[in-house]
Design an enzyme around this catalytic site. Structure first.
Site, short mmCIF file in Angstrom:
data_model
loop_
_atom_site.label_atom_id
_atom_site.label_comp_id
_atom_site.label_asym_id
_atom_site.label_seq_id
_atom_site.Cartn_x
_atom_site.Cartn_y
_atom_site.Cartn_z
N TYR A 195 -4.39 2.01 7.94
CA TYR A 195 -3.41 1.03 7.48
C TYR A 195 -3.27 -0.16 8.44
O TYR A 195 -2.52 -1.10 8.17
CB TYR A 195 -2.05 1.68 7.25
CG TYR A 195 -1.47 2.42 8.44
CD1 TYR A 195 -1.31 3.80 8.40
CD2 TYR A 195 -1.07 1.76 9.59
CE1 TYR A 195 -0.78 4.49 9.47
CE2 TYR A 195 -0.53 2.43 10.67
CZ TYR A 195 -0.38 3.81 10.60
OH TYR A 195 0.14 4.49 11.67
N CYS A 247 34.47 26.14 20.57
CA CYS A 247 33.02 25.99 20.45
C CYS A 247 32.39 27.34 20.11
O CYS A 247 32.65 28.33 20.80
CB CYS A 247 32.44 25.44 21.75
SG CYS A 247 30.63 25.43 21.81
N ASP A 293 2.04 10.57 3.18
CA ASP A 293 2.88 11.57 3.86
C ASP A 293 1.96 12.43 4.71
O ASP A 293 1.53 13.52 4.31
CB ASP A 293 3.62 12.42 2.82
CG ASP A 293 4.78 13.18 3.44
OD1 ASP A 293 5.35 14.04 2.75
OD2 ASP A 293 5.11 12.92 4.62
N GLU A 351 0.85 -1.19 0.00
CA GLU A 351 0.00 0.00 0.00
C GLU A 351 0.88 1.24 0.00
O GLU A 351 2.05 1.19 0.42
CB GLU A 351 -0.93 0.01 1.22
CG GLU A 351 -0.21 0.01 2.55
CD GLU A 351 -1.17 -0.16 3.72
OE1 GLU A 351 -0.75 -0.75 4.73
OE2 GLU A 351 -2.32 0.27 3.63
N CYS A 369 28.78 24.45 28.73
CA CYS A 369 28.25 24.90 27.44
C CYS A 369 26.73 25.03 27.47
O CYS A 369 26.03 24.05 27.75
CB CYS A 369 28.67 23.93 26.34
SG CYS A 369 28.11 24.44 24.70
N CYS A 427 30.23 28.32 23.51
CA CYS A 427 30.81 28.62 24.83
C CYS A 427 32.31 28.92 24.79
O CYS A 427 32.88 29.32 25.80
CB CYS A 427 30.55 27.47 25.80
SG CYS A 427 31.51 25.97 25.46
N LYS A 471 11.25 3.49 0.29
CA LYS A 471 11.12 4.91 0.02
C LYS A 471 11.40 5.23 -1.45
O LYS A 471 12.25 4.61 -2.08
CB LYS A 471 12.08 5.71 0.90
CG LYS A 471 11.73 5.70 2.39
CD LYS A 471 10.38 6.35 2.62
CE LYS A 471 10.13 6.68 4.07
NZ LYS A 471 10.84 7.86 4.54
N LYS A 530 2.63 4.66 1.10
CA LYS A 530 2.99 5.26 2.38
C LYS A 530 2.61 6.74 2.32
O LYS A 530 3.31 7.55 1.72
CB LYS A 530 4.48 5.11 2.68
CG LYS A 530 4.86 5.59 4.07
CD LYS A 530 6.33 5.35 4.36
CE LYS A 530 6.65 5.74 5.81
NZ LYS A 530 6.38 7.17 6.08
N CYS A 541 32.37 19.65 21.35
CA CYS A 541 32.72 20.68 22.33
C CYS A 541 33.06 19.99 23.65
O CYS A 541 32.36 19.07 24.08
CB CYS A 541 31.54 21.63 22.51
SG CYS A 541 31.66 22.67 23.98
#
Length: 749
Positions: A228, A410, A120, A116, A434, A413, A316, A118, A428
């Site tokens: 489904y 970083c 969205d 079936e 941070c 920070c 997909k 898929k 980091c």
């Protein structure tokens, strides 16, 4: 006003006819009467219910318009989790899925699959009791969703009452709420007409429409539903997913018109290709095809992981791609400290979404794809959700492009950014300091296996951080009853309980405190080993990488080549070079001693005399762990973490807040102080102490604690109601200890 019997009978008749025509119109797309006649039936029922309010029922077709706005969505815990589907992004991955299933079947007959589209959209769970819709909830995290019953009732394709009479007493219908392309176009035209920002795509429009606090807004949106599968069911579902879905359709629940049974891998491929060709002609967005094993008994036998069923996969479609230009590359810091490059793009439409940013994943990907600032790139929505840069278009590269460089500090920070050898992700090192990592650091610090601060959950941490009351773990110990009592859902008693839990947490162990710091890849076992090796926080913070791992030799040279060279030098003490050491070594003809490796040796030792004085371990690359569980990567994380002044200061503030643990003498390193070092224990049954406490004690003696029993297990600690593990241990001849036996064993140590 008394209600005559004929009014009641007429209302029931009207409802039944309207439900029937709703099903014909919205589900079957095959209306039997003109719109004017349908409208006449609705108006007659509305007039009857207005005259006799007692006639109004929750499942009446007139009740789809939505009620007053609600202040919030309530949480709904799914009785059966709504787990995700595994994805097959290519034909090869679909083949792998099919072959994995085929191995589990006894015969060679082609597997019967259900295929079936898929959709969205947004996954929901509809609960019917005695045929009446009583609750609708979003998927959420799979375990807990949001109650959207009022809004779902406004969707015409969701039956408020099931058709027929043979439905089960309890039925949970699962499916996707979506918006057709035509409906999406009409909605966006209306949004533009009102001067409002249009939605980016039908999925966003569907999700935004369903989650309106005012159900009357949802009622005005062109939403649809397609089933489904199912969740809780009070009767047997039968033998086939396909047949059960046909039963659901007979009860008035819409299912996909593209639903088909297909045989074997060839059937799956043919369905996928055929639907892909018609994809653009459909009036709704799909991002792939779902294939499920059709026999329900086989589904049960195949089972599921914690994340997805083993009997289903979503194949997909290829992601949509577009060309655009990289205008800049910035670095984002995630909640675990990962420093990720993000491409800032010239905005472009990809699959109906405006894409202005795309992930570059890590610096390895940047180098592999050779992405530079100013490049023209192909960008796509991977899995049609997350934008990513696919590749550079080199023929369009301008002369003034700039290379992407990993920052040394970083961007949030200012702490050092390190990328341990062999790791793709840079991080980091300002874990306790941070701001980007603040919530995650505090959540980990408070967790049960760390400082075990009871009552300090995720939502409370979010409030404390968002209010800027807690910037680092030490701030937790400065909270006041007055502050806590002001928080959402936190009264005086709850505040007092949390403060008491914070006070209790100050009495801990050195290992728990190390683990609570959240140093990358330092788990409970490694923390135990560090606590056994170092006599306190000060000595651990002063340690360098060489205190955890001893490295010798030359990278790139293996033990076989080194052994052959070492033997030759010992057996031929008279040999001398006639010039260049690297050339001389290459000329020896030793297997594996390539010119490149000879150059490494010559560069390291400089002369033949120095090379002769070297031991075998100085020639080949080798390392020794001085602390159990700490290799080069973890050593780099430890050294990098404690090198940051921010982290050392945060630790000092925690100790000043009163966190303490019993002082113990450090144990010798990995070479093993205790006879229990390396022994594997399994714990089962009900014991007088918490398992975590026993586990921590055993780890303190260098033992390992596993959750599963095998022939490699050294001891089973069995409490009351030990069950199957006790039987298995006896069958394998594994020593079984009770708590007294364990105490005696530890005394011997």
């Amino acid at each position: 006003m008394s209600m005559p019997d004929d009014a009641h009978r007429r209302a029931e008749s009207l409802r039944a006819r309207i439900r029937y025509h709703n099903h014909r119109y919205y589900v079957l797309d095959d209306p039997e009467i003109p719109d004017a006649e349908y409208d006449r039936l609705i108006r007659e029922l509305q007039a009857l219910e207005a005259e006799y309010p007692a006639l109004v029922t929750p499942d009446s077709p007139t009740q789809r318009v939505g009620g007053q706005p609600r202040p919030e969505f309530l949480a709904v815990r799914h009785r059966i989790p709504m787990i995700s589907l595994d994805n097959a992004m290519s034909d090869a991955e679909l083949l792998e899925f099919h072959q994995r299933l085929a191995k589990s079947f006894q015969d060679d007959a082609p597997i019967l699959y259900l295929a079936e589209p898929k959709l969205d959209g947004l996954a929901v769970n509809l609960r019917y009791e005695q045929g009446i819709l009583i609750q609708a909830a979003t998927r959420g995290d799979g375990t807990t969703g949001e109650d959207v019953t009022q809004n779902a009732r406004t969707i015409q394709t969701i039956p408020l009452r099931l058709l027929g009479e043979d439905w089960p007493a309890i039925l949970e219908v699962r499916g996707e709420i979506y918006m057709t392309r035509a409906g999406f176009a009409r909605l966006n035209a209306e949004m533009r007409r009102k001067g409002r920002t249009p939605f980016a795509n039908p999925r966003n429009a569907a999700a935004g429409s369903l989650r309106q606090l005012d159900a009357r807004i949802t009622a005005g949106r062109p939403l649809a539903f397609c089933c489904y599968g199912w969740g809780e069911l009070s009767a047997s579902a039968g033998e086939s997913q396909f047949v059960m879905l046909q039963r659901l359709a007979a009860w008035g629940v819409p299912i996909s018109k593209e639903l088909q049974q297909v045989r074997g891998l060839d059937g799956c491929r043919a369905y996928f290709d055929a639907l892909g060709e018609r994809r653009d002609a459909l009036d709704y967005d799909i991002d792939g095809v779902v294939f499920k094993v059709d026999r329900l008994a086989d589904q049960v036998r195949l089972g599921a992981t914690a994340h997805h069923p083993r009997w289903a996969v979503a194949r997909k479609f290829p992601a949509q791609e577009e060309l655009t230009q990289v205008e800049a590359v910035e670095f984002q810091v995630g909640r675990t400290g990962a420093v990720t490059p993000v491409a800032r793009l010239r905005p472009v439409q990809v699959g109906g979404v405006t894409v202005a940013n795309a992930t570059l994943h890590n610096m390895d990907e940047v180098i592999r794809k050779d992405v530079r600032i100013g490049d023209t790139v192909i960008v796509r929505r991977a899995g049609e959700v997350i934008p990513e840069v696919v590749r550079v278009v080199p023929e369009r590269r301008p002369p003034d492009v700039r290379a992407v460089e990993l920052p040394s500090q970083c961007p949030v920070c200012g702490s050092d950014v390190i990328r341990p050898e062999g790791e793709a992700v840079a991080r980091c090192t300002g874990g306790l300091y941070c701001p980007a990592q603040r919530k995650e650091a505090i959540r980990h610090f408070a967790s049960r296996r760390a400082m075990d601060i009871e009552g300090l959950g995720e939502k409370l941490i979010e409030q404390l951080v968002d209010l800027d009351w807690v910037r680092e773990p030490a701030d937790l110990y400065r909270l006041t009853p007055e502050q806590l009592a002001r928080l959402e859902r936190m009264g005086e008693k709850s505040a007092a309980n949390l403060l008491a839990a914070l006070e209790r947490s100050k009495e801990t162990s050195f290992a728990r405190f190390i683990f609570a710091l959240g140093i990358r890849e330092v788990g409970e076992t490694t923390a135990q080993a560090l606590a056994a090796r170092f006599d306190g926080m000060a000595s651990l913070m002063q340690a360098r990488e060489s205190d955890f791992v001893r490295e010798r030799g030359i990278k790139g040279i293996g033990i076989e080549t080194a052994t052959a060279l070492h033997r030759f030098l010992v057996e031929h003490p008279e040999q001398e070079t006639d010039g260049n050491l690297a050339d001389w070594l290459t000329g020896l003809g030793i297997r594996g001693l390539t010119p490149a490796r000879a150059s490494l040796l010559a560069e390291r030792f400089g002369s033949l005399q120095a090379l002769r004085l070297a031991g075998l371990e100085d020639l080949y690359w080798n390392s020794a762990r001085l602390v159990e569980g700490v290799g080069p990567v973890v050593a780099a994380h430890l050294a990098g973490f404690f090198a940051q002044a921010h982290n050392r200061e945060a630790i000092a503030r925690l100790l000043a807040a009163g966190i303490r643990w019993p002082e113990t003498a450090p144990q010798p390193s990995a070479a093993g102080a205790s006879p229990l070092t390396g022994k594997t224990f399994v714990i089962t049954g009900t014991l007088s102490r918490p398992r975590d406490a026993i586990k921590e004690q055993l780890q303190g003696f260098g033992a390992r604690v596993s959750g599963s029993l095998s022939s490699k297990t050294d001891y089973l600690l069995a409490g009351e109601a030990a069950g199957s593990k006790l039987d298995k241990a006896r069958a394998l001849g594994i020593p079984v200890l009770d708590e007294a036996g364990l105490a005696a064993l530890l005394v011997q140590e």
